[in-house]
Design an enzyme around this catalytic site. Structure first.
Site, mmCIF file in Angstrom:
data_model
loop_
_atom_site.group_PDB
_atom_site.id
_atom_site.type_symbol
_atom_site.label_atom_id
_atom_site.label_comp_id
_atom_site.label_asym_id
_atom_site.label_seq_id
_atom_site.Cartn_x
_atom_site.Cartn_y
_atom_site.Cartn_z
ATOM 1 N N ASP A 1 0.827 -1.101 -0.162
ATOM 2 C CA ASP A 1 0.197 -0.025 0.065
ATOM 3 C C ASP A 1 0.663 1.266 -0.044
ATOM 4 O O ASP A 1 0.333 2.279 0.488
ATOM 5 C CB ASP A 1 -0.958 0.002 1.196
ATOM 6 C CG ASP A 1 -1.744 -1.233 1.202
ATOM 7 O OD1 ASP A 1 -2.262 -1.678 0.383
ATOM 8 O OD2 ASP A 1 -1.883 -2.005 2.467
ATOM 9 N N GLU A 2 2.030 1.462 -0.687
ATOM 10 C CA GLU A 2 2.861 2.288 -0.581
ATOM 11 C C GLU A 2 2.458 3.419 -1.727
ATOM 12 O O GLU A 2 3.043 4.433 -1.575
ATOM 13 C CB GLU A 2 4.482 1.862 -0.959
ATOM 14 C CG GLU A 2 4.964 1.310 0.230
ATOM 15 C CD GLU A 2 4.760 -0.440 -0.113
ATOM 16 O OE1 GLU A 2 4.079 -0.628 -1.203
ATOM 17 O OE2 GLU A 2 5.256 -1.221 0.605
ATOM 18 N N LYS B 1 2.305 1.975 -5.122
ATOM 19 C CA LYS B 1 2.973 1.497 -6.337
ATOM 20 C C LYS B 1 1.976 1.842 -7.506
ATOM 21 O O LYS B 1 2.418 2.119 -8.535
ATOM 22 C CB LYS B 1 3.124 0.085 -6.211
ATOM 23 C CG LYS B 1 4.292 -0.164 -4.970
ATOM 24 C CD LYS B 1 4.105 -1.771 -5.029
ATOM 25 C CE LYS B 1 3.239 -2.386 -4.719
ATOM 26 N NZ LYS B 1 2.718 -2.299 -3.151
ATOM 27 N N GLY C 1 -4.444 -4.367 -4.231
ATOM 28 C CA GLY C 1 -5.233 -3.552 -4.366
ATOM 29 C C GLY C 1 -4.680 -2.039 -4.765
ATOM 30 O O GLY C 1 -4.278 -1.532 -4.173
ATOM 31 N N HIS C 2 -4.750 -1.864 -6.026
ATOM 32 C CA HIS C 2 -3.889 -0.805 -6.581
ATOM 33 C C HIS C 2 -4.909 0.311 -6.953
ATOM 34 O O HIS C 2 -5.819 0.175 -7.875
ATOM 35 C CB HIS C 2 -3.039 -0.971 -7.823
ATOM 36 C CG HIS C 2 -2.093 -2.069 -7.512
ATOM 37 N ND1 HIS C 2 -0.998 -2.716 -8.331
ATOM 38 C CD2 HIS C 2 -1.262 -2.054 -6.201
ATOM 39 C CE1 HIS C 2 -0.097 -3.301 -7.525
ATOM 40 N NE2 HIS C 2 -0.230 -2.946 -6.325
ATOM 41 N N GLN D 1 2.049 -6.086 -3.441
ATOM 42 C CA GLN D 1 2.503 -6.481 -1.874
ATOM 43 C C GLN D 1 4.121 -5.754 -1.678
ATOM 44 O O GLN D 1 4.126 -4.742 -2.316
ATOM 45 C CB GLN D 1 2.520 -7.911 -1.423
ATOM 46 C CG GLN D 1 0.972 -8.355 -1.191
ATOM 47 C CD GLN D 1 0.575 -8.854 -2.397
ATOM 48 O OE1 GLN D 1 1.345 -9.565 -3.258
ATOM 49 N NE2 GLN D 1 -0.660 -8.704 -3.065
HETATM 50 P P1 IMP Z 1 -2.572 -12.969 1.754
HETATM 51 O O1 IMP Z 1 -1.739 -12.460 0.661
HETATM 52 O O2 IMP Z 1 -4.062 -12.917 1.381
HETATM 53 O O3 IMP Z 1 -2.447 -14.399 1.902
HETATM 54 O O4 IMP Z 1 -2.581 -12.288 3.076
HETATM 55 C C1 IMP Z 1 -1.327 -12.379 3.656
HETATM 56 C C2 IMP Z 1 -0.817 -10.942 4.407
HETATM 57 O O5 IMP Z 1 -0.539 -10.003 3.459
HETATM 58 C C3 IMP Z 1 -2.161 -10.219 5.054
HETATM 59 O O6 IMP Z 1 -1.351 -9.526 6.156
HETATM 60 C C4 IMP Z 1 -2.457 -9.232 4.134
HETATM 61 O O7 IMP Z 1 -3.095 -8.165 4.823
HETATM 62 C C5 IMP Z 1 -1.198 -8.957 3.540
HETATM 63 N N1 IMP Z 1 -1.352 -8.355 2.117
HETATM 64 C C6 IMP Z 1 -1.679 -8.856 1.139
HETATM 65 N N2 IMP Z 1 -1.891 -8.412 0.091
HETATM 66 C C7 IMP Z 1 -1.523 -7.222 0.333
HETATM 67 C C8 IMP Z 1 -1.520 -5.765 -0.322
HETATM 68 O O8 IMP Z 1 -1.688 -5.691 -1.641
HETATM 69 N N3 IMP Z 1 -1.531 -4.770 0.425
HETATM 70 C C9 IMP Z 1 -1.047 -4.751 1.851
HETATM 71 N N4 IMP Z 1 -1.360 -6.038 2.531
HETATM 72 C C10 IMP Z 1 -1.529 -6.928 1.777
#
Ligand code: IMP
Length: 400
Positions: free
Chosen positions: A14-15, A17, A41-42, A223
């Site tokens: 969530d920087e 990007k 989520g961009h 991520q």
């Molecule tokens: P998963 O990728 O759904 O398995 O989630 C694993 C961890 O990564 C959790 O803490 C999510 O909140 C975090 N996470 C996954 N995708 C994002 C993202 O795009 N932004 C921020 N955190 C993320």
């Protein structure tokens, strides 16, 4: 001449990007995603119009760049269809979106498993996005995953579905979840095949040939390093490698071809989900930053945790990614705060750490060592040049 560009997150995601990728997307021939899935989520705002992209590369709004969802991505085809349709309804052509035939598919049983595993972990939950990301990567590593190419192999698809359901259904039953029949999964697979149609390509060959012929190729990370499966804050991480190195494995590109590595960091830190967060601000200032910065997850809508900028973590990100450039976003959110702190070290049981200690967790008693900066009162949202920034903002940036 190798014209590759990389955009990666240097914190917990969530920087911003998506915004940077959108800006650069108009200047490249290819935008390639290499890991993750629709857990991303961009948010991109173009001429006042807001687009939230989960699976599609953020470069998709540029019609001239070919957008490739690479081999290392896990693909929920139902989400792909939703995002393509939403763009088409808003007048965008999507003929430039392609999916590598090696990419693994997120199937409904993966989503059920993700939700069930989180529930079963209780207070030890990861806080996943519940999009089936982890279980899909687990199946990939276990060699029972279904790849895009499998949809087109009528002879073996049903057999593969049988094999995986023989593992999944007992597991789902154990979690008290509904089970899936092979007929229903096969029918979904056939729908996915029809949706993907002629978007399926050999992305690895195409991307390598594009690089070799001097085309401009941008790799889009989702991520970030602190959520990396190996180098992040395990187990509170995602299941892929969102680093520059992740491109080599995820797309099948030599490290020698990875150039111009750009990291993105907020001027402060946020994190969604559970896990260690040394600079977390569980106070008024944190609430204020969260409100002004509108810090809610673009995928799950969850409130993001807020903290001061952490240079211990950022240095670690710079080292592992080999950053050539650093983009700082959302510094305008920090206006009107009297003092701003930046973490420069951690003290744990009397020992000072300037390099990120990979073994720390939420229970570790960390005293964060901060350097304090004076804030600025000016609203800087419309400032477009570095020189026009207030002196205190420049001092803050220069220190970073
Ligand atoms: P998963 O990728 O759904 O398995 O989630 C694993 C961890 O990564 C959790 O803490 C999510 O909140 C975090 N996470 C996954 N995708 C994002 C993202 O795009 N932004 C921020 N955190 C993320």
């Amino acid at each position: 001449m190798v014209n590759t560009y990389v955009v990666v997150g240097t914190q917990w995601g969530d920087e911003g990007k998506g915004k940077i990728i959108d800006v650069l997307g108009g200047k490249v021939d290819y935008v390639v995603r290499f890991q993750g899935g629709n857990n991303a989520g961009h948010t991109v705002i173009v001429n006042g119009d807001k687009f939230i992209l989960h699976l599609l590369p953020s470069g998709v709004l540029h019609q001239n760049a070919q957008c490739i969802i690479g081999a290392g991505v896990v693909v929920d085809v139902a989400v792909l269809k939703e995002e393509l349709t939403a763009l088409e309804k808003r007048g965008f052509d999507t003929g430039h979106v392609f999916v590598d035939h090696r990419a693994h598919l997120i199937m409904p049983y993966h989503i059920a498993e993700d939700i069930a595993r989180e529930k079963a972990r209780g207070i030890y939950k990861i806080g996943t996005t519940k999009r089936g990301i982890g279980p899909t990567y687990m199946d990939k590593i276990s060699r029972v995953g279904i790849r895009v190419a499998d949809l087109f192999d009528g002879a073996t698809l049903l057999q593969k579905i049988e094999l995986i359901l023989a593992e999944k259904n007992p597991l789902l039953k154990q979690f008290d979840c509904d089970v899936f029949s092979k007929e229903e999964i096969y029918a979904i697979a056939m729908q996915y095949k029809a949706i993907l149609g002629n978007r399926v390509i050999d992305g690895t060959i195409i991307v390598n040939k594009a690089i070799d012929s001097g085309k401009k190729v941008m790799f889009e990370g989702a991520q970030a390093i602190m959520l990396d499966i190996d180098h992040g804050t395990y187990p509170y991480v995602t299941s892929s490698s969102p680093t520059a190195g992740g491109i080599c494995a995820g797309v099948g590109v030599s490290p020698a071809k990875i150039k111009n590595i750009l990291g993105v960091s907020k001027a402060y830190t946020t994190r969604v989900g559970e896990g260690v967060f040394p600079t977390e601000l569980d106070n008024e200032i944190g609430n204020r930053i969260g409100e002004v910065g509108y810090e809610f997850g673009a995928t799950t809508g969850r409130k993001r945790r807020i903290g001061w900028l952490d240079l211990v973590a950022l240095k670690y990100a710079a080292m592992i990614n080999g950053l050539d450039y650093l983009v700082i976003t959302k510094i305008d959110v920090l206006s009107k705060i009297e003092f701003l702190d930046i973490a420069i070290g951690y003290e744990i049981e009397g020992v000072t750490y300037e390099d990120y200690p990979s073994w720390i967790n939420q229970q570790t008693n960390i005293k964060v060592l901060y350097k304090r900066f004076n804030g600025w009162d000016e609203d800087i949202t419309s400032i477009r040049t570095y020189d026009a920034l207030p002196e205190n903002a420049k001092t803050y940036l220069e220190f970073i």
